[in-house]
Design an enzyme around this catalytic site. Sequence first.
Site, PDB file in Angstrom:
ATOM      1  N   LYS A 122       0.822  -1.209   0.000  1.00  0.00           N
ATOM      2  CA  LYS A 122       0.000   0.000   0.000  1.00  0.00           C
ATOM      3  C   LYS A 122       0.861   1.266   0.000  1.00  0.00           C
ATOM      4  O   LYS A 122       0.649   2.167  -0.798  1.00  0.00           O
ATOM      5  CB  LYS A 122      -0.945  -0.021   1.205  1.00  0.00           C
ATOM      6  CG  LYS A 122      -2.013   1.046   1.174  1.00  0.00           C
ATOM      7  CD  LYS A 122      -1.633   2.190   2.057  1.00  0.00           C
ATOM      8  CE  LYS A 122      -2.605   3.338   1.900  1.00  0.00           C
ATOM      9  NZ  LYS A 122      -2.259   4.442   2.803  1.00  0.00           N
ATOM     10  N   ASP A 168      -6.738   0.511   0.428  1.00  0.00           N
ATOM     11  CA  ASP A 168      -6.701   0.257   1.870  1.00  0.00           C
ATOM     12  C   ASP A 168      -8.055  -0.247   2.326  1.00  0.00           C
ATOM     13  O   ASP A 168      -8.917  -0.555   1.523  1.00  0.00           O
ATOM     14  CB  ASP A 168      -6.320   1.533   2.616  1.00  0.00           C
ATOM     15  CG  ASP A 168      -7.242   2.667   2.244  1.00  0.00           C
ATOM     16  OD1 ASP A 168      -8.428   2.410   1.975  1.00  0.00           O
ATOM     17  OD2 ASP A 168      -6.795   3.816   2.211  1.00  0.00           O
TER      18      ASP A 168
END
Length: 209
Positions: free
Chosen positions: A121, A139
């Site tokens: 991420k 996310d």
Amino acid sequence: MDKKRKAAAIAKILNRCFPDPEIPLKHSDPFTLLIATLLSAQATDAAVNKVTPRLFQRAPTPFKMAELEEAEVRELIRTIGLFNTKAKAIVKLSRMLVDGWGGEVPSTFEELESLPGVGHKTASVVMCQAFHKPAFPVDTHIHRLAKRWGLSRGKDVKETEVDLKAVFPKSKWAKLHLQMIYFGRTFCKARNHLAEECPICTFLKSDSN
DNA sequence: AACTCGGGGCA
DNA sequence: TGCCCAGAGTT
């Protein structure tokens, strides 16, 4: 309507709600953005913005950061959650950049994810925001929204990332990542979902699909 | 797959 | 107060 048309309609609503979404230090150099993004894990913008001025005044580059003692970095970011883990990562990461990359932040997933404290991420955020390369940072917020909007049935963020990349044009990924996070924070919250006031839920409900 | 780090937000 | 979070690493 098919998913791509639905996705386009959703993107339009997001553009209206959040025309210019920002993240902490979005317009800074790759190193600053990388560190700010790493610090943002499980923390709020306000918490990050509180420590970054002093941190980057003390050590604006990987070279400076690599020279600091871990204890000093820990003290500089003391008010942020997970400060101990993050301080360790920041110092080690900076030393790795100096030793292995000439003090430059690398611009591939493989290299970025080899750095301590940098997962898929965080690497994605750096890829698209700092280097303008195609990446869609997904996310838990985005994971949740994609499912609520019927754009993905992914059981984890990995699957959701694949589904979202398939329905949104590549040129919009970076901006959508920010817009969806702000949208998730404002309307489609994890708890207390404000469905009645949510412009996208309203749209999807009114639409016959 | 479960656990841990950790202060902050929110019910 | 207790639970969850703009994750990542370890077991």
